[in-house]
Design a protein around this motif. Structure first.
Motif, PDB file in Angstrom:
ATOM      1  N   ASN A  80       8.778  -3.340   2.324  1.00 50.09           N
ATOM      2  CA  ASN A  80       7.674  -2.403   2.590  1.00 50.09           C
ATOM      3  C   ASN A  80       7.696  -1.209   1.638  1.00 50.09           C
ATOM      4  O   ASN A  80       6.658  -0.803   1.110  1.00 50.09           O
ATOM      5  CB  ASN A  80       7.725  -1.921   4.046  1.00 50.09           C
TER       6      ASN A  80
ATOM      7  N   CYS B 250       6.427  -2.378  -1.729  1.00 51.00           N
ATOM      8  CA  CYS B 250       4.964  -2.549  -1.717  1.00 51.00           C
ATOM      9  C   CYS B 250       4.283  -1.193  -1.835  1.00 51.00           C
ATOM     10  O   CYS B 250       3.330  -1.021  -2.615  1.00 51.00           O
ATOM     11  CB  CYS B 250       4.502  -3.215  -0.422  1.00 51.00           C
TER      12      CYS B 250
ATOM     13  N   ASP C 222       5.243 -13.448  -3.301  1.00 53.41           N
ATOM     14  CA  ASP C 222       4.214 -12.682  -2.591  1.00 53.41           C
ATOM     15  C   ASP C 222       3.257 -13.638  -1.878  1.00 53.41           C
ATOM     16  O   ASP C 222       2.869 -13.412  -0.724  1.00 53.41           O
ATOM     17  CB  ASP C 222       3.405 -11.818  -3.573  1.00 53.41           C
TER      18      ASP C 222
ATOM     19  N   ILE D 175       4.904 -15.506   1.137  1.00 49.00           N
ATOM     20  CA  ILE D 175       5.139 -14.673   2.317  1.00 49.00           C
ATOM     21  C   ILE D 175       3.873 -14.505   3.147  1.00 49.00           C
ATOM     22  O   ILE D 175       3.939 -14.399   4.361  1.00 49.00           O
ATOM     23  CB  ILE D 175       5.784 -13.346   1.870  1.00 49.00           C
ATOM     24  N   VAL D 176       2.735 -14.542   2.492  1.00 46.87           N
ATOM     25  CA  VAL D 176       1.498 -14.343   3.252  1.00 46.87           C
ATOM     26  C   VAL D 176       0.797 -15.661   3.612  1.00 46.87           C
ATOM     27  O   VAL D 176      -0.180 -15.650   4.333  1.00 46.87           O
ATOM     28  CB  VAL D 176       0.510 -13.400   2.519  1.00 46.87           C
TER      29      VAL D 176
ATOM     30  N   ARG E 131       8.886 -11.836   5.888  1.00 44.17           N
ATOM     31  CA  ARG E 131       7.649 -12.017   6.673  1.00 44.17           C
ATOM     32  C   ARG E 131       7.685 -11.206   7.968  1.00 44.17           C
ATOM     33  O   ARG E 131       6.695 -10.600   8.369  1.00 44.17           O
ATOM     34  CB  ARG E 131       7.523 -13.492   7.044  1.00 44.17           C
TER      35      ARG E 131
ATOM     36  N   LEU F  86       7.435  -7.215   7.085  1.00 44.31           N
ATOM     37  CA  LEU F  86       6.248  -6.645   6.431  1.00 44.31           C
ATOM     38  C   LEU F  86       5.282  -6.032   7.426  1.00 44.31           C
ATOM     39  O   LEU F  86       4.971  -6.633   8.462  1.00 44.31           O
ATOM     40  CB  LEU F  86       5.499  -7.735   5.684  1.00 44.31           C
TER      41      LEU F  86
ATOM     42  N   GLU G 210       1.542  -4.887   8.648  1.00 47.02           N
ATOM     43  CA  GLU G 210       0.241  -5.547   8.545  1.00 47.02           C
ATOM     44  C   GLU G 210      -0.502  -5.087   7.282  1.00 47.02           C
ATOM     45  O   GLU G 210      -1.115  -5.878   6.570  1.00 47.02           O
ATOM     46  CB  GLU G 210      -0.565  -5.225   9.813  1.00 47.02           C
TER      47      GLU G 210
ATOM     48  N   ASN H  11       0.782  -3.959   4.447  1.00 46.75           N
ATOM     49  CA  ASN H  11       1.354  -4.529   3.226  1.00 46.75           C
ATOM     50  C   ASN H  11       1.072  -6.022   3.120  1.00 46.75           C
ATOM     51  O   ASN H  11       0.876  -6.539   2.016  1.00 46.75           O
ATOM     52  CB  ASN H  11       2.854  -4.253   3.161  1.00 46.75           C
ATOM     53  N   ARG H  12       1.033  -6.719   4.249  1.00 48.04           N
ATOM     54  CA  ARG H  12       0.681  -8.135   4.235  1.00 48.04           C
ATOM     55  C   ARG H  12      -0.755  -8.314   3.680  1.00 48.04           C
ATOM     56  O   ARG H  12      -1.002  -9.178   2.833  1.00 48.04           O
ATOM     57  CB  ARG H  12       0.768  -8.711   5.649  1.00 48.04           C
ATOM     58  N   HIS H  13      -1.654  -7.473   4.151  1.00 57.49           N
ATOM     59  CA  HIS H  13      -3.034  -7.541   3.647  1.00 57.49           C
ATOM     60  C   HIS H  13      -3.106  -7.251   2.161  1.00 57.49           C
ATOM     61  O   HIS H  13      -3.840  -7.894   1.423  1.00 57.49           O
ATOM     62  CB  HIS H  13      -3.933  -6.552   4.409  1.00 57.49           C
TER      63      HIS H  13
END
Ligand code: ZN
Length: 244
Positions: free
Chosen positions: A45, A48, A64, A67-68, A88, A91, A93, A95-97
């Motif tokens: 995090n 990112c 990357d 992971i998503v 996963r 992370l 939300e 940073n996932r986006h």
């Protein structure tokens, strides 16, 4: 313009912070990131967020993407997969986006940015023959790539059979010449694999037509400690000290 090119950070915050501190003295106009911001290291995090704050352009790497997107973890060996599944869970939300929004390739002025190769983000460009795939697909004379975690460059002219390959695990200067194309790997910030454990990054000065690859000491024990504390596979922490 002076560009900083960073790649393969892999959640290694001590390495990223050290590199950004060194770049603060380099009169950088624009920061470019070639992907793999996360995976392996204990600070996905934070990495990112720092890259989002710093890089004008960032493309995605295979970690990357894996992971998503569920299912992609099957492509990795057991230890890399363990890191991926841990990342996963960690992370946010947001940073996932952000990771999911990254493109696999970008062009910035006269520079192409890719992760593995120009035609294929998952391809490992390790040989002159392999570099030809990128030269054939490039519409610019200069491209940067990552993925292998080796600091090196390839030089090519269309009347050559094969590109010339120059490995620079200790860093070095690539003076760009007219009528040639260049494919340059700045090395990995957070997990170098070219037998030099120092963090690696590049600076491109388009007036001087020079790309300089820098190697930099950082606090490897601090990065390892974070990984041990997080319960990540110890071999992934130990390799940082070896540069493999
Ligand atoms: Zn990587």
């Amino acid at each position: 313009m002076r560009y900083a090119i960073i790649s393969d950070i892999h959640g290694n915050l001590p390495a990223l912070e050290q590199v950004l501190a060194a770049l603060a003295d380099e009169r950088i106009d624009q920061y470019l990131c070639l992907g793999d911001i996360v995976g392996y290291g204990a600070s996905p995090n934070e990495c990112c967020q720092l890259v989002q704050q710093t890089a004008a352009i960032c493309i995605r790497g295979n970690h990357d993407e894996a992971i998503v997107r569920s299912g992609k973890e099957d492509w990795f060996n057991a230890e890399a997969r363990a890191c991926l599944l841990w990342t996963r869970q960690q992370l946010t939300e947001e940073n996932r986006h952000w990771l999911a929004s990254l493109e696999p390739i970008a062009q910035v002025g006269e520079i192409t940015l890719c992760h593995g190769s120009v035609p294929d983000p998952d391809y490992y460009t390790t040989t002159a023959q392999g570099a030809l795939h990128s030269f054939a697909a490039m519409s610019t004379s200069l491209a940067f790539f990552g993925h292998t975690h080796y600091a090196e460059w390839f030089k090519y002219r269309s009347d050559w059979d094969l590109p010339a390959q120059h490995s620079h695990p200790e860093g070095g200067i690539c003076q760009l010449e007219q009528d040639f194309q260049y494919l340059i790997n700045p090395g990995a910030v957070g997990q170098p694999r070219d037998d030099n454990p120092q963090a690696s990054f590049a600076v491109y000065d388009d007036e001087q037509q020079q790309v300089t690859i820098h190697r930099l000491d950082y606090d490897i024990p601090a990065a390892q400690q974070k990984m041990f504390a997080a319960g990540l596979p110890p071999s992934m922490a130990l390799r940082l000290a070896l540069g493999i």
